[in-house]
Design a protein around this motif. Structure first.
Motif, PDB file in Angstrom:
ATOM      1  N   MET A 236     -34.416  27.907 -49.043  1.00 56.25           N
ATOM      2  CA  MET A 236     -34.295  28.280 -50.432  1.00 56.25           C
ATOM      3  C   MET A 236     -34.875  27.169 -51.298  1.00 56.25           C
ATOM      4  N   LYS A 237     -35.684  27.546 -52.255  1.00 55.28           N
ATOM      5  CA  LYS A 237     -36.313  26.570 -53.146  1.00 55.28           C
ATOM      6  C   LYS A 237     -35.297  25.982 -54.121  1.00 55.28           C
ATOM      7  N   ARG A 238     -35.433  24.652 -54.327  1.00 55.71           N
ATOM      8  CA  ARG A 238     -34.601  23.940 -55.283  1.00 55.71           C
ATOM      9  C   ARG A 238     -35.494  22.971 -56.052  1.00 55.71           C
ATOM     10  N   THR A 239     -35.278  22.865 -57.347  1.00 49.94           N
ATOM     11  CA  THR A 239     -36.061  21.923 -58.143  1.00 49.94           C
ATOM     12  C   THR A 239     -35.385  20.560 -58.155  1.00 49.94           C
ATOM     13  N   ILE A 240     -36.198  19.523 -58.345  1.00 53.69           N
ATOM     14  CA  ILE A 240     -35.727  18.140 -58.351  1.00 53.69           C
ATOM     15  C   ILE A 240     -36.110  17.516 -59.678  1.00 53.69           C
ATOM     16  N   SER A 241     -35.185  16.764 -60.241  1.00 52.13           N
ATOM     17  CA  SER A 241     -35.443  16.082 -61.501  1.00 52.13           C
ATOM     18  C   SER A 241     -34.729  14.738 -61.487  1.00 52.13           C
ATOM     19  N   THR A 242     -35.407  13.720 -62.002  1.00 55.76           N
ATOM     20  CA  THR A 242     -34.810  12.400 -62.127  1.00 55.76           C
ATOM     21  C   THR A 242     -35.220  11.776 -63.453  1.00 55.76           C
TER      22      THR A 242
ATOM     23  N   GLY B 248     -44.029  20.641 -69.326  1.00 56.23           N
ATOM     24  CA  GLY B 248     -44.579  21.991 -69.350  1.00 56.23           C
ATOM     25  C   GLY B 248     -43.787  22.881 -68.428  1.00 56.23           C
ATOM     26  N   ALA B 249     -44.405  23.948 -68.018  1.00 57.38           N
ATOM     27  CA  ALA B 249     -43.748  24.922 -67.146  1.00 57.38           C
ATOM     28  C   ALA B 249     -43.890  24.509 -65.679  1.00 57.38           C
ATOM     29  N   TYR B 250     -43.339  23.359 -65.365  1.00 57.28           N
ATOM     30  CA  TYR B 250     -43.335  22.873 -63.985  1.00 57.28           C
ATOM     31  C   TYR B 250     -42.148  21.939 -63.784  1.00 57.28           C
ATOM     32  N   SER B 251     -41.860  21.638 -62.524  1.00 55.95           N
ATOM     33  CA  SER B 251     -40.783  20.715 -62.158  1.00 55.95           C
ATOM     34  C   SER B 251     -41.383  19.408 -61.679  1.00 55.95           C
ATOM     35  N   GLN B 252     -40.622  18.330 -61.745  1.00 53.79           N
ATOM     36  CA  GLN B 252     -41.095  17.068 -61.176  1.00 53.79           C
ATOM     37  C   GLN B 252     -41.382  17.242 -59.688  1.00 53.79           C
ATOM     38  N   ALA B 253     -40.545  18.041 -59.035  1.00 55.55           N
ATOM     39  CA  ALA B 253     -40.737  18.324 -57.614  1.00 55.55           C
ATOM     40  C   ALA B 253     -39.908  19.549 -57.243  1.00 55.55           C
TER      41      ALA B 253
ATOM     42  N   LEU C 140     -40.665  18.312 -49.410  1.00 59.10           N
ATOM     43  CA  LEU C 140     -40.595  18.059 -50.846  1.00 59.10           C
ATOM     44  C   LEU C 140     -42.026  17.981 -51.360  1.00 59.10           C
ATOM     45  N   PHE C 141     -42.303  18.678 -52.448  1.00 59.32           N
ATOM     46  CA  PHE C 141     -43.624  18.685 -53.068  1.00 59.32           C
ATOM     47  C   PHE C 141     -43.492  18.116 -54.480  1.00 59.32           C
ATOM     48  N   THR C 142     -44.153  17.002 -54.763  1.00 60.82           N
ATOM     49  CA  THR C 142     -44.108  16.481 -56.123  1.00 60.82           C
ATOM     50  C   THR C 142     -45.185  17.161 -56.957  1.00 60.82           C
ATOM     51  N   ALA C 143     -44.930  17.237 -58.243  1.00 58.09           N
ATOM     52  CA  ALA C 143     -45.991  17.589 -59.186  1.00 58.09           C
ATOM     53  C   ALA C 143     -46.918  16.385 -59.268  1.00 58.09           C
ATOM     54  N   GLY C 144     -48.108  16.597 -59.763  1.00 54.99           N
ATOM     55  CA  GLY C 144     -49.016  15.478 -59.973  1.00 54.99           C
ATOM     56  C   GLY C 144     -48.397  14.492 -60.944  1.00 54.99           C
ATOM     57  N   GLN C 145     -48.427  13.222 -60.574  1.00 55.56           N
ATOM     58  CA  GLN C 145     -47.830  12.174 -61.400  1.00 55.56           C
ATOM     59  C   GLN C 145     -48.923  11.355 -62.075  1.00 55.56           C
ATOM     60  N   LEU C 146     -48.908  11.400 -63.398  1.00 51.33           N
ATOM     61  CA  LEU C 146     -49.820  10.599 -64.201  1.00 51.33           C
ATOM     62  C   LEU C 146     -49.240   9.199 -64.373  1.00 51.33           C
ATOM     63  N   PRO C 147     -50.039   8.264 -64.854  1.00 50.39           N
ATOM     64  CA  PRO C 147     -49.512   6.921 -65.129  1.00 50.39           C
ATOM     65  C   PRO C 147     -48.723   6.898 -66.435  1.00 50.39           C
ATOM     66  N   LEU C 148     -47.633   7.624 -66.431  1.00 48.65           N
ATOM     67  CA  LEU C 148     -46.718   7.701 -67.571  1.00 48.65           C
ATOM     68  C   LEU C 148     -45.446   6.932 -67.244  1.00 48.65           C
ATOM     69  N   THR C 149     -44.939   6.181 -68.210  1.00 45.78           N
ATOM     70  CA  THR C 149     -43.654   5.523 -68.031  1.00 45.78           C
ATOM     71  C   THR C 149     -42.539   6.534 -68.291  1.00 45.78           C
TER      72      THR C 149
END
Length: 126
Positions: free
Chosen positions: A1-7, A15-20, A27-36
């Motif tokens: 079962m799919k579960r979203t991850i947030s930290t 936007g319309a996406y999860s961190q992972a 575990l699949f991460t979204a693309g991570q930009l050089p954002l603090t």
């Protein structure tokens, strides 16, 4: 079962996406930009610094699930300019031990928000 991850230790999804996401095995991460975590884009910093921030974001997401760099199976790096590969690669190598994950690095037309790169990862969290 799919579960979203947030930290809170990585930039919030803007936007319309999860961190992972995870299915409990992968575990699949979204693309991570050089954002603090404060939302500051480090686009004026060196490629090395941008690589470090993007990978720190990936690692923070993994940590939320009790995983770390050794659990990463595959990394994809999207570069604004393939000529930045060597600088990126030098920093990238400091994040992995003697058994680094599979990796692809490709030049793309543009990276979101004018960053030099974006990094995504797939990890084993079982």
């Amino acid at each position: 079962m799919k579960r979203t991850i947030s930290t809170d230790d990585a930039p919030a999804a803007v936007g319309a996406y999860s961190q992972a996401t995870t299915n409990g095995s992968l575990l699949f991460t979204a693309g991570q930009l050089p954002l603090t975590t404060d939302g500051e884009l480090l686009d004026d910093e060196s490629v090395a610094t941008q690589t470090e921030q993007s990978l720190d974001n990936v690692m923070a997401i993994l940590d939320e699930e009790g995983a770390d760099a050794s659990d990463i199976l595959k990394v994809t790096i999207f570069l604004d300019d393939i000529d930045d590969f060597d600088e990126m690669n030098e920093t990238y190598g400091t994040y992995f031990d003697a058994e680094p994950p599979a990796r692809s690095a490709v030049e793309v037309g543009n990276v979101p928000k004018g960053a030099a790169l974006e990094i995504e990862a797939i990890a084993d969290v079982e």
